[in-house]
Design a protein around this motif. Sequence first.
Motif, PDB file in Angstrom:
ATOM      1  N   LEU A  11       0.717  -1.315  -0.189  1.00 14.57           N
ATOM      2  CA  LEU A  11      -0.016   0.050   0.226  1.00 14.57           C
ATOM      3  C   LEU A  11       0.904   1.234  -0.008  1.00 14.57           C
ATOM      4  O   LEU A  11       0.591   2.446  -0.490  1.00 14.57           O
ATOM      5  N   ALA A  12       1.998   0.980   0.584  1.00 13.28           N
ATOM      6  CA  ALA A  12       2.897   2.253   0.476  1.00 13.28           C
ATOM      7  C   ALA A  12       3.466   2.642  -0.719  1.00 13.28           C
ATOM      8  O   ALA A  12       3.633   3.662  -1.343  1.00 13.28           O
ATOM      9  N   ASP A  13       3.763   1.534  -1.302  1.00 14.18           N
ATOM     10  CA  ASP A  13       4.246   1.465  -3.094  1.00 14.18           C
ATOM     11  C   ASP A  13       3.120   2.141  -3.809  1.00 14.18           C
ATOM     12  O   ASP A  13       3.431   3.098  -4.511  1.00 14.18           O
ATOM     13  N   LEU A  14       1.985   1.669  -3.597  1.00  8.73           N
ATOM     14  CA  LEU A  14       0.768   2.456  -4.521  1.00  8.73           C
ATOM     15  C   LEU A  14       0.603   3.775  -4.065  1.00  8.73           C
ATOM     16  O   LEU A  14       0.260   4.697  -5.027  1.00  8.73           O
ATOM     17  N   ALA A  15       0.917   4.056  -2.826  1.00  4.48           N
ATOM     18  CA  ALA A  15       0.630   5.632  -2.384  1.00  4.48           C
ATOM     19  C   ALA A  15       1.821   6.609  -2.667  1.00  4.48           C
ATOM     20  O   ALA A  15       1.528   7.763  -2.799  1.00  4.48           O
ATOM     21  N   GLY A  16       2.926   5.875  -2.760  1.00  2.87           N
ATOM     22  CA  GLY A  16       4.321   6.659  -3.181  1.00  2.87           C
ATOM     23  C   GLY A  16       4.814   7.241  -2.093  1.00  2.87           C
ATOM     24  O   GLY A  16       5.570   8.115  -2.088  1.00  2.87           O
ATOM     25  N   THR A  17       4.265   7.008  -0.768  1.00  2.82           N
ATOM     26  CA  THR A  17       4.566   7.651   0.584  1.00  2.82           C
ATOM     27  C   THR A  17       4.329   6.632   1.769  1.00  2.82           C
ATOM     28  O   THR A  17       3.156   5.888   1.487  1.00  2.82           O
ATOM     29  N   PRO A  18       4.853   6.506   2.794  1.00  6.54           N
ATOM     30  CA  PRO A  18       4.458   5.822   3.695  1.00  6.54           C
ATOM     31  C   PRO A  18       3.523   6.184   4.442  1.00  6.54           C
ATOM     32  O   PRO A  18       2.765   5.764   5.362  1.00  6.54           O
TER      33      PRO A  18
END
Length: 80
Positions: A11-18
Amino acid sequence: MPITVVFLGKLADLAGTPEKEVEAPLDWEGLLDELQGPLGDAAMADRTRVAVNGELLADKTALSAQDGDEVALLPPVSGG
């Protein structure tokens, strides 16, 4: 004080941010409005879990977060 939404795993990868800060209060529909495209789709997946301040919600659609809360989105865990 805003709500911090934390994205774990893919999900962090999809969001592009943690993490992302959003305005309070926040419910399930409001969270989905903040998460567009594939990230929103992943959040809606049956196996994605939601925690508020470290406590897993039995029903993520019951999300109710206030000022200063942390909402974490947890993808399914795969083992090996």
